[in-house]
Scaffold this active site. Structure first.
Site, PDB file in Angstrom:
ATOM      1  N   CYS A 153      46.195  83.641  63.832  1.00  0.00           N
ATOM      2  CA  CYS A 153      45.693  84.915  64.382  1.00  0.00           C
ATOM      3  C   CYS A 153      46.484  85.319  65.626  1.00  0.00           C
ATOM      4  CB  CYS A 153      44.206  84.774  64.704  1.00  0.00           C
ATOM      5  SG  CYS A 153      43.541  86.099  65.720  1.00  0.00           S
ATOM      6  N   GLY A 154      47.108  86.502  65.582  1.00  0.00           N
ATOM      7  CA  GLY A 154      47.881  87.001  66.718  1.00  0.00           C
ATOM      8  C   GLY A 154      47.027  87.245  67.940  1.00  0.00           C
ATOM      9  N   HIS A 155      45.815  87.792  67.755  1.00  0.00           N
ATOM     10  CA  HIS A 155      44.921  88.044  68.891  1.00  0.00           C
ATOM     11  C   HIS A 155      44.489  86.724  69.537  1.00  0.00           C
ATOM     12  CE1 HIS A 155      44.684  92.304  68.072  1.00  0.00           C
ATOM     13  NE2 HIS A 155      44.367  92.058  66.822  1.00  0.00           N
TER      14      HIS A 155
END
Length: 526
Positions: A72-74
């Site tokens: 997950c980038g976030h």
């Protein structure tokens, strides 16, 4: 058996029933409790599993748990701030510990706590596993710590004397003090609950009569003290209805905004969170003295529209090209005004040549709010060769004439230049136009919906496909099926609807719905 042997036999039986260690045969010896599993840490953050969450809840009075996914980038963006927050908490010796759970690797925990997206953060207080509080605070370290501080400690500082009250007011740009004659009143609970989440303000609380007198109050009042504009705003508590959290929240948001706010990356989130529907924008070049001289007059008009119109300055010499594009403006148009209702997205412009003065700004706002000014629609100029290619180019200025031509069946793609889904279907749309270019009653067209607005309807997602059948009545059909050449062709050949084909009985099965325009490339997502 002689009586002399009986005691000996009983003794032997007893000895045989016992182990050499004096315990009953077959009985398990009491063993020591196995040592509890040690919870691993990374950067001061507990790494939890299905087996260790219970232990962590027993050991830590306050536990903030991040459910993350490695891909997950976030989550990756949050990681350094989360680690920094853990260090800040440790330095303050706050009774809160940060933890994290790899959601995909711990599906039982993700399911137990209803985690459907990453990152998700939940706060467990006093070991309560069944009702964790959803984390709603900022995603940067200081904000995380402040959110937690207001949950494990008082959300408002108790003020006992004039010196303490003044010190609090002097220390912060925005201070909210609740003046309540009875601190056991339910209005106080409402006030403290709001203070838990209003992290951009500092809260105080008092019942001291001398403080009521010092600040000129005779009844329960919430006062916002600020180091700008009018310096103070009072919110009296309704004596019959009590303190309404919604009304107080709107009051604080409205009065914590500067009367005139300059648009930039730091202020834009607060501008759009202000819940004031009408925004008046003054576009100017801050590097030009003649433009800066307009600011006093613009600001002079602002107080009378507090809560109705948010006054915003946009510097065309800064990185605000996207704002100019939204209003269809070039930097050379500055100085100029635009008013937009952020709910309806309707835009309004003053008459050409109107100067920017306190009087003209006031008159323009009154005219828009009273419905005396018609909104304007963005439109590009009609290209000279708009109808020379198989795919016709529509803009706001020629849309009505072409789309509602009663002699033509018009199929229009509404797109955004940056939309990935639009780019993916472009070859099929071009092929469709090529296939039907010799059909005089069929037009295949496209319109850039980011640069052109329509009076007939609003486009909410990209791409949106609409079919305008020939004939009277201004009929509009939205196409929501597959976007391949074959299916699009069947739709056109069948007069604007897809033919129903019965599948063989053994193959008949419900098929999934195609994605709708509200979820594919929607404006809200992008």
């Amino acid at each position: 058996m002689s009586r002399q042997l009986l005691p000996v036999l009983l003794l032997l039986l007893l000895l045989g029933a016992l182990s050499p260690w004096g315990q009953e045969q077959g009985a398990e010896s009491p063993s020591e409790e196995p040592p509890e599993e040690e919870i691993p840490k990374e950067d001061g953050i507990l790494v939890l599993s299905h087996h260790t969450l219970g232990l962590a809840l027993r050991e830590h009075r306050g536990l903030l748990v991040e459910f993350y996914a490695p891909w997950c980038g976030h989550c990756k963006a949050l990681a350094p701030e989360y680690s920094k927050a853990a260090a800040l908490l440790a330095a303050e010796s706050m009774a809160v510990t940060l933890a994290k759970v790899d959601g995909p690797a711990q599906p039982e925990l993700a399911e137990e706590f209803g985690v459907t997206e990453y990152p998700t953060l939940k706060f467990f207080h006093h070991g309560n596993r069944t009702h964790p509080e959803e984390y709603t605070g900022p995603r940067e370290a200081e904000g995380i710590v402040e959110w937690l501080r207001r949950r494990v400690g008082p959300s408002a500082r108790r003020l006992e004397d004039e010196e303490g009250a003044q010190a609090l007011i002097d220390a912060w740009d925005l201070v909210v003090i609740g003046f309540f004659q009875d601190l056991q009143d339910e209005d106080v609970a409402t006030f403290l609950a709001l203070a838990r989440d209003a992290l951009d303000m500092t809260f105080g609380l008092t019942d001291r009569p001398q403080l009521f007198q010092q600040f000129g109050l005779t009844k329960d009042t919430v006062v916002l003290f600020k180091k700008f504009d009018e310096g103070r705003a009072d919110f009296p508590v309704d004596e019959e209805l009590g303190l309404d959290v919604g009304d107080l929240s709107r009051f604080l948001v409205t009065h914590s905004m500067h009367l005139v706010t300059e648009f930039n990356s730091q202020t834009s989130p607060k501008i759009f969170a202000a819940r004031i529907l009408n925004h008046l924008l003054l576009f100017l070049n801050q590097s030009l003295a003649a433009h800066r001289e307009l600011l006093p007059g613009f600001g002079e008009a602002a107080p009378r529209f507090r809560g109705q119109v948010l006054f915003v300055v946009v510097d065309v010499d800064a990185d605000n090209e996207h704002v100019l594009q939204y209003f269809g403006l070039k930097a050379e148009a500055a100085p100029t005004l635009r008013l937009v209702n952020v709910e309806t997205t309707k835009k309004y412009a003053p008459a050409d040549g109107d100067p920017v003065t306190a009087a003209s700004v006031t008159a323009f706002c009154h005219a828009v709010l009273s419905g005396q000014v018609k909104p304007y629609l963005l439109s590009q100029e009609v290209p000279p060769d708009w109808d020379q290619r198989p795919v016709k180019t529509l803009v706001g200025k020629n849309f009505e004439q072409v789309a509602f031509d009663e002699t033509k069946n018009v199929f229009v793609k509404f797109y955004a230049p940056w939309c990935t889904h639009c780019k993916e279907m472009a070859p099929a749309w071009e092929a469709l136009a090529e296939k039907y270019k010799d059909h005089e009653d069929i037009i295949i067209a496209e319109l850039d919906a980011t640069a052109n607005e329509l009076d007939a309807f609003t486009v909410h997602g990209f791409p949106t496909l609409k079919y305008f059948p020939a004939g009277p009545g201004r009929k509009v059909l939205e196409y929501k099926s597959s976007r391949d050449l074959e299916t699009l062709s069947k739709f056109l050949d069948n007069g604007g609807e897809l033919p129903t084909e019965e599948p063989p009985e053994e193959l008949a099965a419900p098929s999934p719905e195609p994605p709708t325009n509200s979820t594919v490339g929607s404006k809200e997502e992008l």
